[in-house]
Design an enzyme around this catalytic site. Sequence first.
Site, PDB file in Angstrom:
ATOM      1  N   GLY A   1      88.817 -50.332  -6.164  1.00 31.51           N
ATOM      2  CA  GLY A   1      87.580 -51.028  -6.533  1.00 31.51           C
ATOM      3  C   GLY A   1      86.710 -51.319  -5.327  1.00 31.51           C
ATOM      4  O   GLY A   1      85.554 -51.721  -5.477  1.00 31.51           O
TER       5      GLY A   1
ATOM      6  N   ASP B   1      83.402 -49.143  -5.260  1.00 33.07           N
ATOM      7  CA  ASP B   1      82.403 -49.551  -6.249  1.00 33.07           C
ATOM      8  C   ASP B   1      81.809 -50.907  -5.879  1.00 33.07           C
ATOM      9  O   ASP B   1      80.612 -51.146  -6.057  1.00 33.07           O
ATOM     10  CB  ASP B   1      83.038 -49.625  -7.644  1.00 33.07           C
TER      11      ASP B   1
ATOM     12  N   ASP C   1      89.690 -54.268 -10.544  1.00 35.32           N
ATOM     13  CA  ASP C   1      88.500 -53.701  -9.891  1.00 35.32           C
ATOM     14  C   ASP C   1      87.346 -54.705  -9.875  1.00 35.32           C
ATOM     15  O   ASP C   1      86.375 -54.515  -9.144  1.00 35.32           O
ATOM     16  CB  ASP C   1      87.994 -52.471 -10.664  1.00 35.32           C
TER      17      ASP C   1
HETATM   18  O1  LIG Z   1      86.993 -43.649 -13.259  1.00 35.84           O
HETATM   19  C1  LIG Z   1      87.873 -43.428 -12.414  1.00 35.84           C
HETATM   20  O2  LIG Z   1      88.376 -42.322 -12.273  1.00 35.84           O
HETATM   21  C2  LIG Z   1      88.320 -44.474 -11.531  1.00 35.84           C
HETATM   22  O3  LIG Z   1      89.000 -44.162 -10.598  1.00 35.84           O
HETATM   23  C3  LIG Z   1      87.925 -45.871 -11.774  1.00 35.84           C
HETATM   24  C4  LIG Z   1      88.326 -46.673 -10.566  1.00 35.84           C
HETATM   25  O4  LIG Z   1      89.112 -47.742 -10.952  1.00 35.84           O
HETATM   26  C5  LIG Z   1      87.166 -47.129  -9.764  1.00 35.84           C
HETATM   27  O5  LIG Z   1      86.171 -46.150  -9.629  1.00 35.84           O
HETATM   28  C6  LIG Z   1      87.578 -47.692  -8.399  1.00 35.84           C
HETATM   29  O6  LIG Z   1      87.338 -46.820  -7.354  1.00 35.84           O
HETATM   30  P1  LIG Z   1      87.113 -47.265  -5.810  1.00 35.84           P
HETATM   31  O7  LIG Z   1      86.066 -48.338  -5.831  1.00 35.84           O
HETATM   32  O8  LIG Z   1      86.647 -46.031  -5.145  1.00 35.84           O
HETATM   33  O9  LIG Z   1      88.439 -47.769  -5.327  1.00 35.84           O
END
Ligand SMILES: O=C(O)C(=O)C[C@H](O)[C@H](O)COP(=O)(O)O
Length: 308
Positions: A243, A246, A282
């Site tokens: 999360g 994002d 997240d």
């Molecule tokens: O839809 C998807 O495939 C996901 O992976 C959802 C994830 O929970 C978030 O997009 C978190 O991602 P980061 O903020 O990059 O850690």
Amino acid sequence: MLLLLAEPGVPLEQAVHFRRSVAGAESNVATGLARLGHSARWLGRVGADPAGQAVLRELRADGVDVAFAGVDEQAPTGLLLRDSHPQRAIDVQYYRSGSAGSRLAPEHISAEAVSGARLVHISGITPMLSPTAAAATDRLIELARAAGAKVSFDPNVRRKLGGAAQWAQTAGPLLREAELVLAGEGELELLTGRSADEAAAELLDGRARTVVIKRADHSATAVTADGRWDQPPYPVPVADPVGAGDAFAAGYLSGRLRGLPEPRALAEGACVAALVVQTATDTDGLPSAAGRERALAAFTGAADSVHR
Ligand SMILES: O=C(O)C(=O)C[C@H](O)[C@H](O)COP(=O)(O)O
């Protein structure tokens, strides 16, 4: 997606207790922006099932406009099952092939849905879900442009969704459609076949006005035609790193939407990310605008860390 999050530290196959939450790159960013006081609308699809009702209810409760979110009578809401650790060795299992979200198609994106928007934020995940979802993303970009909205793009590369060549083919061109690119160093390398700095320079020669490079050491660099600014991460105890990207996007975009200069927008992005990684889901740590100000003051030593 509905997120079922295993109790902290317990491997997925051993976990008995799960916490229900909501996840998905676009909905995380929309939630972050709404909590920070912006008008945010989420475009996506859920199934006609309790999971879909829960997703829409949680987004609504956070003030995200779901008036243009669709319900698919024939397919289930996407599901994400994962465990939760301080380190990145997190087991994420997606159950979204054939889901409502993956059946997103151009006819689900109307001009009305983007009218009045100043910024349309796009993730590389959705176009990787299916050819119709990729076409829907293209239509959204067209409509954003017709409405005079800027496009921001975060590739959000998830290797479980496809190989390097497929990512480069699907998400690579989207880098060139955005005025604002937020991407990991490795993502830029994967999608362009060049170093992140070379990729940023090339994108700035095209449509991009800003490229924010997120680095493996959790620092970030904003590159524009006028210069470059570095932002180190705020050192916090990490409960769960998922999360962070994002959250950074929501914090940074909020700064830019408020017309703040690059260094301040970067600091706000880093601050919101630092708040999110201290909690398991997240979205739990996503702050209000007042919470962000308090945290920034504490992180930068301008205020005591206890407010009473
Ligand atoms: O839809 C998807 O495939 C996901 O992976 C959802 C994830 O929970 C978030 O997009 C978190 O991602 P980061 O903020 O990059 O850690």
